[in-house]
Design an enzyme around this catalytic site. Structure first.
Site, PDB file in Angstrom:
ATOM      1  N   SER A  96       0.839  -1.179   0.000  1.00 18.89           N
ATOM      2  CA  SER A  96       0.000   0.000   0.000  1.00 18.89           C
ATOM      3  C   SER A  96       0.879   1.235   0.000  1.00 18.89           C
ATOM      4  CB  SER A  96      -0.926  -0.031   1.212  1.00 18.89           C
ATOM      5  OG  SER A  96      -1.943   0.910   1.067  1.00 18.89           O
ATOM      6  N   HIS A 135       1.002  15.878   2.333  1.00 15.57           N
ATOM      7  CA  HIS A 135       1.231  17.137   1.626  1.00 15.57           C
ATOM      8  C   HIS A 135       0.905  18.270   2.596  1.00 15.57           C
ATOM      9  CE1 HIS A 135       1.385  14.856  -2.124  1.00 15.57           C
ATOM     10  NE2 HIS A 135       0.263  14.268  -1.745  1.00 15.57           N
ATOM     11  N   CYS A 157      -4.180  -2.461   2.215  1.00 13.15           N
ATOM     12  CA  CYS A 157      -4.922  -3.646   1.788  1.00 13.15           C
ATOM     13  C   CYS A 157      -4.577  -4.761   2.756  1.00 13.15           C
ATOM     14  CB  CYS A 157      -4.528  -4.070   0.368  1.00 13.15           C
ATOM     15  SG  CYS A 157      -4.892  -2.848  -0.897  1.00 13.15           S
TER      16      CYS A 157
END
Length: 278
Positions: free
Chosen positions: A118, A123, A146
């Protein structure tokens, strides 16, 4: 369909469920002059530069038991940073039962859990109001997994990693996996609210709102600090240096800014730039 622990791990091959957590934090500050604003942005840029953000995301990977495959990081000009980490699963001998508990996850010095391949990203967005002296720093963190573990187990640590006035959190389980008989499973753990993954001591400090769509496995929680101390929102000085009228005006501006972020709508008409010619 409520599944027992035994049924949960009797899957047909790989667990294909995708579980995504979006954690958004906001830090609000009053900067009276251009110099203060630039100093605040520079401070935030240094506090949450790409190197520090990489350390935070690496701890997230540790908490959910992931192996880091690749790190991409960037500090931007004039401000802001981004980090993306690709991760893969660790060796799973047996599925830990705590994966399924609707409770706060560990901090990085405690137990590791497991997930499949994954990614984790962050940000940052420092910005300011052009006329009213309000500066706002926002960081967006996304943890997508996952497999057996929910990224909600990293939420406790993420909250402790940032100085947050306002938090918004979104969690969604997508796709499906199958049991050994081919029966589709659209979620593999019980969840009533994201709030149940936040420690009680933190919840006591915030006003909180939930918006959940249970049939679609979509969960949303937002939080705003209850207590307001103007000293915590002034950069480089204290409220004792302000007149009573100045303190009242700044307090109003800050509270409106926080309410607008929390409720997701403008709550006043913003004046045009007085320096702009008609």
């Amino acid at each position: 369909m409520k599944l027992s622990q035994e049924k949960r791990i009797q899957l047909h091959e790989f667990n294909n469920l995708t579980k995504s957590l979006s954690f958004n934090m906001y830090d609000v500050c009053y900067t009276k002059s251009k110099q203060e604003r630039e100093a605040y942005i520079a401070y935030i840029d240094e506090q949450y530069n790409a190197d520090r953000l990489t350390k935070i995301l690496t701890h997230v990977a540790d908490i959910i038991g992931a192996h880091v495959l690749n790190v991409a990081k960037q500090d931007y000009v004039p401000q802001g940073a981004s980090v993306t980490i690709l991760v893969s699963e660790g060796p799973i001998v047996e599925v830990p039962t705590e994966n399924y508990e609707e409770s706060p996850g560990p901090l990085p010095s405690t137990a590791a859990l497991h997930l499949d391949k994954s990614h984790i990203t962050v940000h940052t967005y420092p910005e300011y109001h052009p006329h009213e002296g309000i500066s706002t720093f926002r960081a967006d963190i996304d943890v997508s997994t996952c497999g057996e573990i929910s990224p909600l187990k990293a939420l406790n640590y993420l909250i402790h990693s940032f100085d947050t006035d306002i938090m918004t959190m979104d969690y969604r389980v997508r796709g499906f996996t199958r049991d050994v008989d081919g029966h589709k499973l659209f979620i593999d753990h019980d969840i009533n609210s994201i709030q149940n993954f936040i420690p009680t001591a933190i919840k006591e400090d915030y006003d909180m709102i939930d918006v959940n769509v249970y049939p679609e496995n979509i969960f949303h929680t937002k939080c705003k600090l209850k207590d307001f101390d103007l000293n915590n929102y002034l950069f480089g000085y204290k409220k004792d240096s302000l007149t009573e009228d100045e303190a009242s005006e700044i307090t109003d501006k800050l509270k409106i800014e926080m309410d607008e972020i929390f409720y997701g709508k403008n709550m006043r008409a913003h004046p045009r730039d007085p320096s702009r010619n008609e």
